[in-house]
Design a protein around this motif. Structure first.
Motif, PDB file in Angstrom:
ATOM      1  N   ALA A 188      29.419  43.205  43.898  1.00  0.00           N
ATOM      2  CA  ALA A 188      29.537  42.131  43.352  1.00  0.00           C
ATOM      3  C   ALA A 188      28.696  40.975  43.361  1.00  0.00           C
ATOM      4  O   ALA A 188      28.280  40.409  42.659  1.00  0.00           O
ATOM      5  CB  ALA A 188      30.960  41.786  43.960  1.00  0.00           C
ATOM      6  N   SER A 214      26.413  38.562  39.935  1.00  0.00           N
ATOM      7  CA  SER A 214      27.247  37.414  40.074  1.00  0.00           C
ATOM      8  C   SER A 214      26.244  36.026  39.910  1.00  0.00           C
ATOM      9  O   SER A 214      25.700  34.942  40.178  1.00  0.00           O
ATOM     10  CB  SER A 214      27.956  36.753  41.149  1.00  0.00           C
ATOM     11  OG  SER A 214      26.812  37.199  42.174  1.00  0.00           O
ATOM     12  N   LEU A 267      23.798  35.786  34.126  1.00  0.00           N
ATOM     13  CA  LEU A 267      24.528  34.974  33.402  1.00  0.00           C
ATOM     14  C   LEU A 267      23.879  33.806  32.485  1.00  0.00           C
ATOM     15  O   LEU A 267      24.525  34.247  31.409  1.00  0.00           O
ATOM     16  CB  LEU A 267      25.304  33.702  34.491  1.00  0.00           C
ATOM     17  CG  LEU A 267      26.206  32.559  33.978  1.00  0.00           C
ATOM     18  CD1 LEU A 267      27.981  33.602  33.927  1.00  0.00           C
ATOM     19  CD2 LEU A 267      26.780  32.241  35.277  1.00  0.00           C
ATOM     20  N   PRO A 278      32.859  41.290  35.357  1.00  0.00           N
ATOM     21  CA  PRO A 278      32.850  40.166  35.968  1.00  0.00           C
ATOM     22  C   PRO A 278      31.741  39.126  35.069  1.00  0.00           C
ATOM     23  O   PRO A 278      31.908  38.138  35.412  1.00  0.00           O
ATOM     24  CB  PRO A 278      32.896  40.944  37.098  1.00  0.00           C
ATOM     25  CG  PRO A 278      33.589  42.165  37.661  1.00  0.00           C
ATOM     26  CD  PRO A 278      33.241  42.627  35.461  1.00  0.00           C
ATOM     27  N   LEU A 279      30.425  39.744  34.581  1.00  0.00           N
ATOM     28  CA  LEU A 279      30.223  38.757  34.110  1.00  0.00           C
ATOM     29  C   LEU A 279      30.487  38.246  32.459  1.00  0.00           C
ATOM     30  O   LEU A 279      30.276  36.999  32.860  1.00  0.00           O
ATOM     31  CB  LEU A 279      28.492  39.688  34.163  1.00  0.00           C
ATOM     32  CG  LEU A 279      27.911  38.839  33.375  1.00  0.00           C
ATOM     33  CD1 LEU A 279      27.219  37.607  33.903  1.00  0.00           C
ATOM     34  CD2 LEU A 279      26.577  39.540  33.394  1.00  0.00           C
ATOM     35  N   ARG A 309      32.693  35.639  32.096  1.00  0.00           N
ATOM     36  CA  ARG A 309      32.498  34.037  32.378  1.00  0.00           C
ATOM     37  C   ARG A 309      31.339  33.187  31.400  1.00  0.00           C
ATOM     38  O   ARG A 309      31.792  32.121  31.494  1.00  0.00           O
ATOM     39  CB  ARG A 309      31.500  34.712  33.470  1.00  0.00           C
ATOM     40  CG  ARG A 309      32.285  34.352  35.336  1.00  0.00           C
ATOM     41  CD  ARG A 309      30.961  34.849  36.281  1.00  0.00           C
ATOM     42  NE  ARG A 309      30.405  33.689  36.906  1.00  0.00           N
ATOM     43  CZ  ARG A 309      30.007  33.937  36.945  1.00  0.00           C
ATOM     44  NH1 ARG A 309      28.634  35.018  37.484  1.00  0.00           N
ATOM     45  NH2 ARG A 309      28.811  31.972  37.243  1.00  0.00           N
TER      46      ARG A 309
END
Length: 267
Positions: free
Chosen positions: A70, A74, A79, A115-116, A119
């Motif tokens: 993970a 993050s 990001l 998960p990225l 966002r």
């Protein structure tokens, strides 16, 4: 509106991406006349390169690519890179004859990096596609010598890895759909290749006429499971490769629930 095609390798993501692109949703930077056998997988080069960089997967075969920790998804740096990439694609896809910000991409690795992506994408519309595990295993079994090594024990390892990855990717497809703020659809590759009902569901989901690039010679083909793969699925569950049958049941149930939900929305 951003459309993302998610699914395990060899599960029909290329076909779905081609349908979207030929129907007016830009899924690649440059369209090619080459077919799948010639290496045209209908993948946007920029998003593909981003996922490979993030996963350090430029020279890693798909069976050896395990889900990342993970923490790798993050950090502030990836990001911000993802946000810049999305803004650039938005600008590149802006045209007078297109809906502003309408584009998409397909990459099985996005199941691992989702998960990225979730966002930085504003309420993306997810198009998940899954295939019977036996059909996916058969592909990797045929290419066992190229992917790993020859011999019966290595072929068994390839089958075990294929079932494990099938579970990992498809569980992530389900998680992406469950956690998405946008609308989603889940397609069965077998049904897509054995009639027009699944294609009609995609048409209703997209709200536009679709170009059908399916080759007649492949329609109605035997793309389902086989006895050896079903036995392999049970062995996989006992050896820790994954609960293949349970994942398949969840995919089928989610596909039906999404269908019922769309039907109620249209009523």
């Amino acid at each position: 509106m951003v459309y993302v095609v998610l699914g395990m390798h060899k599960s029909g993501t290329t076909l779905v991406s081609e349908i979207l692109h030929r129907s007016g949703i830009p899924m690649v930077e440059l369209e090619s006349d080459a077919d799948y056998a010639a290496g045209n997988k209908w993948e946007r080069a920029s998003t593909l390169a981003f996922d490979k960089d993030l996963l350090a997967a430029h020279d890693v075969d798909s069976l050896s690519l395990a889900p990342p920790p993970a923490a790798a998804l993050s950090g502030a740096h990836p990001l911000e890179d993802a946000r810049r990439l999305v803004a650039r694609i938005d600008a590149e896809c802006a045209a007078p004859d297109r809906t502003p910000g309408e584009w998409g991409f397909k990459d099985p690795r996005a199941c691992l990096t989702w998960p990225l992506w979730r966002r930085v994408l504003p309420a993306p519309r997810i198009i998940g596609v899954y295939r019977q595990p036996g059909a996916v295993v058969r592909h990797y079994r045929r290419h066992a010598a190229r992917l790993h090594r020859t011999g019966p024990l290595w072929r068994l390892r390839v089958e075990w890895l294929a079932l494990r990855r099938w579970c990992e990717y498809n569980e992530r497809v389900l998680a992406a759909i469950e956690g998405s703020e946008g609308s989603s659809i889940l397609l069965s590759y077998e049904r897509l290749m054995n009639g027009d009902a699944e294609l009609e569901q995609l048409r209703l989901f997209l709200g536009r006429a679709l170009v059908d690039p399916r080759r007649p010679g492949k329609l109605g083909a035997n793309t389902g499971d086989d006895r050896r793969a079903r036995i392999g699925a049970r062995i996989a569950q006992r050896t820790g490769a994954g609960a293949v049958l349970a994942t398949l049941e969840r995919l089928e149930a989610k596909r039906k629930r999404l269908y019922v939900s769309r039907k109620m929305d249209r009523a």
